[in-house]
Write a protein that holds these residues in place. Structure first.
Motif, PDB file in Angstrom:
ATOM      1  N   ALA A 162     -63.138 -52.286 -14.099  1.00  0.00           N
ATOM      2  CA  ALA A 162     -62.128 -51.370 -13.559  1.00  0.00           C
ATOM      3  C   ALA A 162     -60.752 -51.700 -14.112  1.00  0.00           C
ATOM      4  N   SER A 184     -58.726 -52.817  -9.629  1.00  0.00           N
ATOM      5  CA  SER A 184     -59.739 -53.870  -9.714  1.00  0.00           C
ATOM      6  C   SER A 184     -60.060 -54.440  -8.341  1.00  0.00           C
ATOM      7  N   ALA A 187     -62.061 -51.894  -6.377  1.00  0.00           N
ATOM      8  CA  ALA A 187     -63.447 -51.835  -6.853  1.00  0.00           C
ATOM      9  C   ALA A 187     -64.260 -53.027  -6.356  1.00  0.00           C
TER      10      ALA A 187
END
Length: 272
Positions: A162, A184, A187
């Motif tokens: 990500a 990130s 995710a």
């Protein structure tokens, strides 16, 4: 894993985690053209390194020392006998400093560690300590620590994917770096929601296994009551907060909780 409910949940969550992992590996393959065997190999090495490092760091950060057998012979004898009954090797026992009564298990069946806090040994009666230790031995028997580590490894792979996806999607490097970090983390948290879900059920299973070993659930139920009260009166160390997901006691009741509500665990143990 004798528990059929746990097996079913593991199958579902395992499939979801594998799908996340495939997406992460697929991104790096399509973006950088790296061979899939290389990507899989690197991810496996990363997870193994993370596993080894986290075990060493956890015990070191909590000032862990091996539990002296000459001072605590009853605990050592109980662990040796119970490990034999469970079909696992006797784990290494550690005494750690957490500021609160708690305990956790690390590793796997053949190379496991059970750590108890000094506060826990001071607060609990002998049969209550045995209930807590039996719970942690059940975690080793069921490979719970490894499952959590694999889940965290998959979350890391997805988080990296990500981050690079955002980083490569625009021209403003500084903005993309910060945005990539945010995406990130989101995710990774999405992946961990599924890991936390299985973690909550694993706590119930470890409670049941401990009650089965002891022949009754009351010692562990009493231990959880005392641990809960102790946690309300004391503050854990910063290092202890970092390992709360591994511990026998943790706050529950939300989607991001690693533990079910303590009162529900106690209620179920009372019925055993």
């Amino acid at each position: 894993m004798r528990n059929l409910g746990l097996k079913a949940r593991m199958a579902v969550v395992g499939s979801i985690l594998f799908a996340f992992y495939t997406v992460g590996i697929g991104f790096f393959y399509l973006t950088f053209g790296a061979p899939i065997p290389l990507l899989v190999g690197l991810s496996v090495v990363f997870v193994l390194f993370q596993y080894k490092l986290s075990k060493w760091f956890t015990l070191r950060s909590l000032k862990g020392q091996e539990l002296p057998e000459e001072k605590y012979p009853e605990i050592h004898r109980f662990v040796e006998r119970t490990s034999r009954e469970m079909g696992i090797e006797k784990p290494t026992l550690y005494l750690v400093e957490m500021g609160v009564p708690n305990a956790f298990a690390l590793g796997r069946q053949g190379n496991g560690t059970v750590a108890v806090s000094r506060e826990l040994l001071q607060m609990l009666d002998r049969d209550e300590v045995e209930g807590v230790v039996a719970h942690e031995l059940a975690h080793l028997q069921n490979r719970d620590s490894i499952v959590m580590q694999l889940g965290q490894g998959v979350a890391s792979v997805v988080g990296f994917a990500a981050y690079f996806a955002v980083l490569m999607s625009g021209d403003n490097d500084l903005v993309n770096v910060f945005l990539g970090l945010i995406v990130s983390n989101i995710a990774q948290m999405l992946v961990m929601v599924f890991v936390f879900a299985i973690s909550r059920h694993r706590e119930y299973v470890a409670d049941e296994d401990a009650a089965e070993v002891l022949g009754r659930g009351d010692p562990l139920a009493r231990a959880l009551e005392k641990i809960s009260r102790g946690a309300q009166r004391r503050d854990p160390t910063d290092e202890a907060k970092e390992v709360s997901a591994l511990c026998i006691f943790g706050t529950g009741g939300s989607l991001l909780s690693t533990h079910p509500p303590t009162e529900k665990r106690i209620e179920r143990l009372r019925r055993y």
